[in-house]
Motif scaffolding. Structure first.
Motif: not given
Length: 316
Positions: A204-206, A45-47, A52-54
């Motif tokens: 976790l990315a956030v 995941a990326v934030a 935007t969170v993907r």
């Protein structure tokens, strides 16, 4: 050097598919719940700074945060002690295992906040009167970092508390050195509950993005910690976050990160981007094998290496 790809359109499922066939590594057996982990779990995941969170497939599968909680415990301890915690804990890498029974010579301090001794102390420095209040404060703080209400797995917390013999030994050693002000069992109990907080790759990315963005959660817009606290935490993540593999990690990935025995890796990149990989099989340093490979690819594809951008020209 190829042009960095856009994280808003980057194919996270293709990255997951690329690393999923990797079969090296073993799941942790330190507690029964980790031993039962699905070795085929893999999520990325990326934030992004705009909120935007993907994520790839399995981005909403939760695991206990385990050692990936350590940067955030350090941040909360710095916040709740008005920065005084930085004097109570070393910040140098050790070259030793995360649970080594070792304190700084002459000071009795933990070597850094990313090893177990340091995390036991930072958890004990978080504001609160007793185990329940400190644990609740930590849960609220972690939820603020994640931008969502997180929960504790009580069974994991119980196992961490009962089976964490080396953590008990470290806590008693710090008590003997006068470093730890609370009772040894209380310190272990608080840290056990912190490790048992459940996160998925997206949350976790956030959390990583909140640190990377100077302490402001990109999803909620809430300032969780001051910018100076976020800076200090990310700096120590960069030098100590992958234990005795931190130097190799920074050379190859070039992004501040923290690994965990549940297979989580949280990354805080320059420019405010956060990322996470969850995959339980671990290497000898306790880092997710797929997490390391995926982080290398992600850093290369998105141009995240903090020392990247060299074009090979000779300085004059």
């Amino acid at each position: 050097m190829s042009r960095p790809q856009d994280p808003r359109t980057y194919d996270l499922d293709a990255l997951r598919d690329r690393v999923l066939p990797e079969r090296d590594g073993q799941v942790s057996t330190s507690i029964p719940q980790l031993a039962d982990a699905d070795p085929d779990l893999c999520a990325v995941a990326v934030a992004l700074p705009d909120g935007t969170v993907r994520s790839s497939a399995q981005g909403d599968v939760a695991v206990s945060v385990q050692s990936a909680v350590k940067p955030f415990l350090f941040a909360l301890a710095l916040l709740d002690t008005d920065g005084e915690a930085i004097e109570r804990i070393g910040i140098e890498p050790t070259g030793e295992a995360f649970d080594a029974i070792k304190l700084e010579s002459g000071t009795g301090r933990p070597p850094n906040p990313m090893v177990n001794a340091g995390a036991l102390l930072t958890a004990a420095l978080v504001e609160g009167d007793g185990v329940d209040e400190r644990s609740e404060r930590i849960l609220r703080g972690l939820s603020a970092f994640a931008g969502t209400d997180l929960v504790v797995d009580d069974d994991v917390a119980t196992s961490e508390h009962l089976l964490g013999d080396r953590n008990h030994a470290l806590a008693h050693l710090m008590r003997a050195e006068g470093t730890l002000a609370v009772g040894a069992d209380d310190a272990v109990a608080v840290y056990a509950r912190a490790c048992a907080v459940m996160v998925d790759a997206r949350s976790l990315a956030v959390m990583g993005a909140t640190l990377a963005g100077g302490g402001v959660n990109p999803v909620t817009g809430v300032r969780v910690v001051p910018a100076t606290v976020a800076r200090d935490v990310v700096s120590v993540m960069a030098t100590c976050g992958v234990y005795d593999g931190s130097g190799r990690w920074m050379r190859r990935v070039g992004v501040a990160a923290k690994s965990s025995v549940s297979g989580g890796v949280v990354l805080s990149a320059r420019g405010g981007l956060g990322a996470a990989v969850l995959s339980p099989p671990l290497d000898a340093q306790g880092t997710s094998v797929r997490g390391r490979i995926a982080s290398e690819i992600l850093a290369d594809d998105l141009g995240l290496h903090v020392f990247g951008g060299w074009d090979g020209r000779t300085a004059t």
